[in-house]
Motif scaffolding. Structure first.
Motif, mmCIF file in Angstrom:
data_model
loop_
_atom_site.group_PDB
_atom_site.id
_atom_site.type_symbol
_atom_site.label_atom_id
_atom_site.label_comp_id
_atom_site.label_asym_id
_atom_site.label_seq_id
_atom_site.Cartn_x
_atom_site.Cartn_y
_atom_site.Cartn_z
ATOM 1 N N GLN A 82 -19.002 31.126 -33.780
ATOM 2 C CA GLN A 82 -19.941 32.047 -33.155
ATOM 3 C C GLN A 82 -20.425 33.020 -34.226
ATOM 4 O O GLN A 82 -19.615 33.722 -34.834
ATOM 5 N N MET A 83 -21.713 33.055 -34.436
ATOM 6 C CA MET A 83 -22.299 33.879 -35.489
ATOM 7 C C MET A 83 -23.215 34.913 -34.858
ATOM 8 O O MET A 83 -24.223 34.548 -34.240
ATOM 9 N N ASN A 84 -22.863 36.158 -35.009
ATOM 10 C CA ASN A 84 -23.659 37.269 -34.476
ATOM 11 C C ASN A 84 -24.194 38.114 -35.620
ATOM 12 O O ASN A 84 -23.718 38.028 -36.752
ATOM 13 N N SER A 85 -25.166 38.937 -35.314
ATOM 14 C CA SER A 85 -25.755 39.848 -36.302
ATOM 15 C C SER A 85 -26.111 39.101 -37.583
ATOM 16 O O SER A 85 -25.776 39.542 -38.686
ATOM 17 N N LEU A 86 -26.776 38.003 -37.429
ATOM 18 C CA LEU A 86 -27.090 37.156 -38.582
ATOM 19 C C LEU A 86 -28.025 37.864 -39.553
ATOM 20 O O LEU A 86 -28.906 38.643 -39.160
ATOM 21 N N LYS A 87 -27.822 37.547 -40.826
ATOM 22 C CA LYS A 87 -28.616 38.116 -41.910
ATOM 23 C C LYS A 87 -29.289 36.990 -42.690
ATOM 24 O O LYS A 87 -28.787 35.855 -42.697
ATOM 25 N N PRO A 88 -30.375 37.299 -43.386
ATOM 26 C CA PRO A 88 -31.004 36.259 -44.207
ATOM 27 C C PRO A 88 -30.030 35.636 -45.214
ATOM 28 O O PRO A 88 -30.145 34.438 -45.513
ATOM 29 N N ASP A 89 -29.069 36.405 -45.697
ATOM 30 C CA ASP A 89 -28.081 35.864 -46.639
ATOM 31 C C ASP A 89 -27.169 34.818 -46.002
ATOM 32 O O ASP A 89 -26.451 34.120 -46.721
#
Length: 124
Positions: A82-89
């Motif tokens: 589960q991936m939250n608060s995703l960033k371009p990096d």
């Protein structure tokens, strides 16, 4: 022989969420430590998160702590990220990995099986 098939990748805006799944074939899934790695363009593959065969132990790389959660459902032969608060990096191809008998998988050395990867792209 274990086959790993990832799904759930895609394009998402920064701040958004995705849930990756990795479905494993075979009857011994609960004997494998599982992990997620990722490889961004022009970079080496890196560890993201790992979980022991029982699910009791997890590790995550510092850059995803507080944002990503790894879990597993041994009844469904599936591990999740589960991936939250995703960033371009976070943009990369994400790979599922399995290592027999491992309490935690957090390095490529010793990995027995790899999935084919799923692309995650985070736009700014």
């Amino acid at each position: 022989q274990v086959q790993l098939v990832e799904s759930g990748g895609g394009l998402v805006q920064a701040g958004g969420s995705l849930r990756l799944s990795c479905a494993a074939s075979g009857r011994t899934f609960s004997s494998y430590g599982m992990a997620w790695f990722r490889q961004a363009p022009g970079k080496e593959r890196e560890f993201v998160a790992g979980i022991g065969w029982s699910g009791a132990t997890t590790y995550k790389t510092d850059s995803v702590k507080g944002r990503f959660t790894i879990s597993r459902d041994n009844a469904k032969n599936t591990v999740y990220l589960q991936m939250n608060s995703l960033k371009p990096d976070d943009t990369a191809v994400y790979y599922c990995a399995a290592q027999y008998g491992a309490v935690v998988v957090n390095t490529e050395a010793g990995v027995d099986y790899w999935g084919q990867g799923t692309q995650v792209t985070v736009s700014s």
